[in-house]
Design a protein around this motif. Structure first.
Motif, mmCIF file in Angstrom:
data_model
loop_
_atom_site.group_PDB
_atom_site.id
_atom_site.type_symbol
_atom_site.label_atom_id
_atom_site.label_comp_id
_atom_site.label_asym_id
_atom_site.label_seq_id
_atom_site.Cartn_x
_atom_site.Cartn_y
_atom_site.Cartn_z
ATOM 1 N N GLN A 188 -1.175 2.332 -9.039
ATOM 2 C CA GLN A 188 -1.968 1.467 -8.174
ATOM 3 C C GLN A 188 -2.654 0.399 -9.010
ATOM 4 O O GLN A 188 -3.233 0.697 -10.053
ATOM 5 C CB GLN A 188 -3.034 2.261 -7.420
ATOM 6 N N SER A 216 -4.489 -1.302 -4.259
ATOM 7 C CA SER A 216 -5.564 -0.560 -3.611
ATOM 8 C C SER A 216 -6.898 -1.199 -3.953
ATOM 9 O O SER A 216 -7.114 -1.624 -5.096
ATOM 10 C CB SER A 216 -5.561 0.904 -4.073
ATOM 11 N N SER A 250 1.913 -0.104 -6.018
ATOM 12 C CA SER A 250 1.196 -0.568 -4.835
ATOM 13 C C SER A 250 -0.183 -1.057 -5.240
ATOM 14 O O SER A 250 -0.598 -0.907 -6.397
ATOM 15 C CB SER A 250 1.077 0.555 -3.792
ATOM 16 N N ASP A 266 -3.663 6.093 -0.011
ATOM 17 C CA ASP A 266 -4.482 5.180 0.787
ATOM 18 C C ASP A 266 -4.030 5.086 2.235
ATOM 19 O O ASP A 266 -4.852 5.010 3.148
ATOM 20 C CB ASP A 266 -4.463 3.779 0.168
ATOM 21 N N SER A 267 -2.721 5.034 2.448
ATOM 22 C CA SER A 267 -2.214 4.793 3.795
ATOM 23 C C SER A 267 -0.911 5.542 4.010
ATOM 24 O O SER A 267 -0.189 5.843 3.065
ATOM 25 C CB SER A 267 -2.008 3.288 4.025
ATOM 26 N N THR A 313 0.846 -1.194 0.000
ATOM 27 C CA THR A 313 0.000 0.000 0.000
ATOM 28 C C THR A 313 0.880 1.241 0.000
ATOM 29 O O THR A 313 2.044 1.199 0.387
ATOM 30 C CB THR A 313 -0.908 0.057 1.237
ATOM 31 N N THR A 342 -6.807 -4.379 -5.989
ATOM 32 C CA THR A 342 -6.689 -5.581 -5.171
ATOM 33 C C THR A 342 -7.740 -6.615 -5.586
ATOM 34 O O THR A 342 -8.929 -6.299 -5.678
ATOM 35 C CB THR A 342 -6.876 -5.235 -3.681
#
Length: 389
Positions: free
Chosen positions: A70, A54, A52, A25-26, A21, A73
Motif C-alpha cells: 500500500q 490507502s 494499491s 481497506d475495501s 484500493t 494517498t
C-alpha cells in the motif's frame, strides 16, 4: 509500504496487480475479483503482488496466498486516489515482476504505466467503462486510449460487455473474455441453525439484495417494486445512499423492506442460503458484472436482474437462471418477483440451472486457467523475447 512477505515457494512467474484500493481497506467487486484471481492462480505457481493506495497504509495484513503493498494517498480527485510515493514504488515492483496486470478503470494506473518506464508484458482487466464522470471522461480519453493501445492484451469479463462497450470495440483485435470466477471453498461454512434464524426473522421465503448502496444499484426502483408487490425484501449492505434509501422506505411505510446494514461474510453466506431468490436491480453500466448475482447462483438461488447490456445478463440468462427486466421499471420488477413467488417449482428449477451455469463457466479454477494461459502467451511472445524480458 510492504504489508506481507514475498512468497518463498518456487513460482513460475511473478505478476504485479495494480488497482486503486484493495484489502483490508475495501472489498467491492473488483477487489473480490483480484482476491479470487490471486488465490486461484497461486495454486498454479504464480506469485501475485497487489499494489494499491490507502489514506492510512496498514502493517501486518497478510492475505496468505499473495502479498500487498500500500502507498499513502497524496490526494483524491473524482474518486481517483493519487500517490507521489507510488511512482517509485511501482517502478521497483515492476522491475521485480515478470508481468504487469492492471485493473481498469483507474486513471492513475495509466500514468503509472508510462511513468514506470518498464518493458514488461502488460494486460488490463477491463472491469467497466467510465460511466459517472462523463465530462471528465472527455479530458481523460486521450490518456485512456493511449494506455489501452499500449498494453499487450485487454480482458473483458463477459462477451456482453465487449459487444456493448464502444471503447472495447475500438480495441477489439486484442480483447479476450475471461469471466469472473469464485471458489466456494473461500467462503465460510455456516451452521443450519444460523441460516434458520434469518427465516424465523423474515419468513421462510424472502428476496435478498446484497451490495454496496451506490447510485447505480437501482435501489429506488427496488423500493417502488416493494411498494407494488408488498413481498418481503432484505437489503444487506451499506454505502453512500444508505441513509436516503432508508428514509424513503420509512416515508413510504415499507414494512416489508428490512435493512441490515453492513453484514459479515458469515452473515452474508447465511442470508444467501436462507433467501428465496436474489434480486439485483442495478440500472447503469457501472454494474459491469454483478458478483452478488454470481454468489446467488453459487447458492442455487433464482436470480432477478436488469438488462443493461453488461455481464449481469451473462450471469443471469432469461428463463434459464431467472428473470431479467428493463432498468428503472418498478412494475416489471415487481411482476418478476411475483412470478417467482407464485411459482415455486419454476423458481427452484431456475436456481438449479443457475448453479449448473456457475459450475460450467464461473469457477475461480476456470478463471485462473484462462489467465494462466494468457500470462504464458504474453511471456512467450516474440515481442517479449525481443525486449529481453
Amino acid at each position: 509500504m510492504k504489508l506481507a512477505k514475498e512468497s518463498t515457494s518456487e513460482s513460475h512467474m511473478k505478476v504485479l496487480h495494480v488497482f486503486k484500493t484493495y484489502l483490508p481497506d475495501s472489498m467491492g467487486g473488483i477487489q473480490q475479483c483480484i482476491l479470487q484471481m490471486s488465490q486461484a492462480t497461486a495454486k498454479l505457481g504464480i506469485d501475485n503482488h497487489v499494489l494499491s493506495l490507502s489514506p492510512n497504509p496498514q502493517t501486518g495484513y497478510d492475505p496468505g496466498t499473495h502479498s500487498v503493498t500500500q502507498c499513502k494517498t497524496t490526494l483524491e480527485f473524482a474518486s481517483t486516489p493519487v500517490s507521489l510515493e507510488a511512482v517509485s514504488t511501482f517502478r521497483r515492483l515492476a522491475a521485480e515482476a515478470d508481468l504487469i496486470h492492471y485493473h481498469f478503470p483507474y486513471p492513475f494506473a495509466d500514468l503509472l504505466h508510462f511513468l514506470g518506464q518498464h518493458n514488461k508484458p502488460t494486460l488490463v482487466t477491463y472491469h467497466s467503462d467510465v460511466v459517472k464522470q462523463k465530462y471528465l471522461l472527455k479530458a481523460y480519453q486521450p490518456l485512456m486510449h493511449r494506455f489501452l493501445q499500449s498494453v499487450d492484451r485487454i480482458v473483458a469479463t463477459s462477451p456482453n460487455y465487449v459487444v456493448s462497450s464502444q471503447v472495447l470495440q475500438r480495441f477489439r483485435d486484442k480483447v479476450d473474455v475471461v469471466p469472473i470466477g469464485l471458489d466456494p471453498r473461500s467462503y465460510p461454512s455456516v451452521s443450519i441453525n444460523n441460516v434458520s434464524k434469518w427465516q424465523r426473522r423474515f419468513g421462510r421465503r424472502f428476496f435478498l439484495f446484497v451490495g454496496v448502496l451506490r447510485y447505480y444499484k437501482g435501489l429506488e426502483t427496488l423500493l417502488e417494486a416493494a411498494e407494488h408487490s408488498r413481498l418481503p425484501i432484505v437489503i444487506a449492505g451499506d454505502g453512500p445512499l444508505g441513509e436516503s434509501i432508508r428514509e424513503k422506505a420509512q416515508q413510504a411505510r415499507l414494512h416489508n423492506v428490512h435493512f441490515l446494514g453492513h453484514v459479515s461474510e458469515n452473515e452474508k453466506v447465511e442470508l444467501l442460503q436462507a433467501c428465496y431468490a436474489v434480486v439485483f436491480p442495478s440500472d447503469e453500466r457501472s454494474e459491469a458484472f454483478g458478483i452478488s448475482l454470481l454468489e446467488g447462483a453459487m447458492h442455487q438461488k433464482p436470480l432477478i436482474s436488469c438488462e443493461i447490456g453488461t455481464g449481469t445478463s451473462y450471469v443471469n440468462k432469461l428463463h434459464e437462471t431467472g428473470l431479467t427486466v428493463p432498468p428503472k421499471s418498478p412494475l416489471k420488477l415487481a411482476a418478476a418477483m411475483e412470478l417467482l413467488w407464485e411459482h415455486e417449482e419454476y423458481a427452484e428449477r431456475m436456481g438449479c440451472n443457475a448453479y449448473q451455469r456457475f459450475t460450467e463457466l464461473f469457477t475461480a479454477e476456470k478463471m485462473a486457467d484462462s489467465y494462466f494461459h494468457i500470462y504464458q502467451t504474453l511471456l512467450n511472445s516474440p515481442e517479449t523475447a525481443a525486449a529481453g524480458v
